[in-house]
Design a protein around this motif. Structure first.
Motif, PDB file in Angstrom:
ATOM      1  N   TYR A   1      -3.361   2.642  -2.811  1.00 54.97           N
ATOM      2  CA  TYR A   1      -2.748   2.384  -4.115  1.00 54.97           C
ATOM      3  C   TYR A   1      -1.666   1.326  -3.955  1.00 54.97           C
ATOM      4  CZ  TYR A   1      -0.026   3.174  -8.360  1.00 54.97           C
ATOM      5  OH  TYR A   1       0.659   3.010  -9.542  1.00 54.97           O
TER       6      TYR A   1
ATOM      7  N   ILE B   1      -4.174   8.265  -3.226  1.00 57.32           N
ATOM      8  CA  ILE B   1      -4.970   7.150  -2.724  1.00 57.32           C
ATOM      9  C   ILE B   1      -4.072   6.293  -1.834  1.00 57.32           C
ATOM     10  CG2 ILE B   1      -6.327   5.127  -3.375  1.00 57.32           C
ATOM     11  CD1 ILE B   1      -6.676   6.572  -6.140  1.00 57.32           C
TER      12      ILE B   1
ATOM     13  N   VAL C   1      -0.222  10.670  -6.716  1.00 60.07           N
ATOM     14  CA  VAL C   1      -1.193   9.651  -6.334  1.00 60.07           C
ATOM     15  C   VAL C   1      -1.658  10.009  -4.933  1.00 60.07           C
ATOM     16  CG1 VAL C   1      -1.586   7.209  -5.900  1.00 60.07           C
ATOM     17  CG2 VAL C   1      -0.058   7.893  -7.741  1.00 60.07           C
TER      18      VAL C   1
ATOM     19  N   ARG D   1       0.858  -1.189   0.000  1.00 62.78           N
ATOM     20  CA  ARG D   1       0.000   0.000   0.000  1.00 62.78           C
ATOM     21  C   ARG D   1       0.896   1.241   0.000  1.00 62.78           C
ATOM     22  NH1 ARG D   1      -5.314  -0.030   2.354  1.00 62.78           N
ATOM     23  NH2 ARG D   1      -4.707   1.911   3.343  1.00 62.78           N
TER      24      ARG D   1
END
Length: 192
Positions: free
Chosen positions: A122, A119, A117, A84
């Protein structure tokens, strides 16, 4: 964005482990009590969820995905949780805690292969370049965290000069610095 909102220190004392990497988390002491088999399985599941700050629905998805693979499911579960973006950000030393790493990702301070990014879940691939945004390199707290916190895991490499790091290879279960027995997690979900 859903995230756990339970009292951190209380949860750490209940689990018996400093899952939030805070120096004062276990100051009051831990109450030991005998657990049933189900209680041990539940405790291991809660510990693993707390280490990574994952909510139940998403965690169940990780478990299902690991069980459907042909590899060792406990190895794959830990690998997916370690890959992650918030976890990678924390392991590289951009932040002293996983919560701060998640906040950095949410606020857009982290780049993956040069692209923003935001998130936290991700999934980072091997050899992806994780770096701090150019504008964020002026924030003193981020700079001091990155330069002072060493990489403690062998599956990551850090480039201090460029404020970046990479996931060199997938982590092995034994290399991940967490105190949990993933097999108990699968036993818990096999009951349900």
């Amino acid at each position: 964005m859903a995230r756990p909102r339970t009292p951190r220190f209380k949860l750490s004392r209940h689990l018996g482990v400093n899952v939030f990497n805070h120096p004062k988390a276990l100051n009051r002491g831990i109450k030991k009590h005998k657990l049933s088999e189900y209680g041990e399985q539940l405790l291991e599941k809660q510990k693993l969820k707390a280490y990574y700050g994952v909510m139940e629905k998403q965690f169940r998805r990780y478990v299902r995905e690991s069980l459907s693979a042909k590899e060792r499911p406990e190895q794959l579960l830990i690998q997916n949780l370690e890959r992650r973006l918030d976890s990678i950000t924390y392991r590289l030393g951009f932040a002293p805690t996983l919560r701060m790493a998640r906040q950095m990702v949410n606020h857009g301070h982290i780049l993956v292969n040069g692209n923003k990014v935001d998130i936290p879940s991700y999934r980072v691939n091997v050899n992806d370049l994780i770096s701090l945004k150019e504008k964020s390199r002026k924030i003193e707290e981020f700079v001091s965290n990155f330069t002072s916190i060493p990489v403690m895991v062998p599956y990551m490499s850090k480039d201090s000069a460029n404020f970046s790091g990479t996931l060199v290879r997938l982590p092995l279960l034994e290399e991940v610095p967490i105190d949990v027995r993933p097999i108990k997690v699968f036993e818990f979900y096999s009951r349900v």
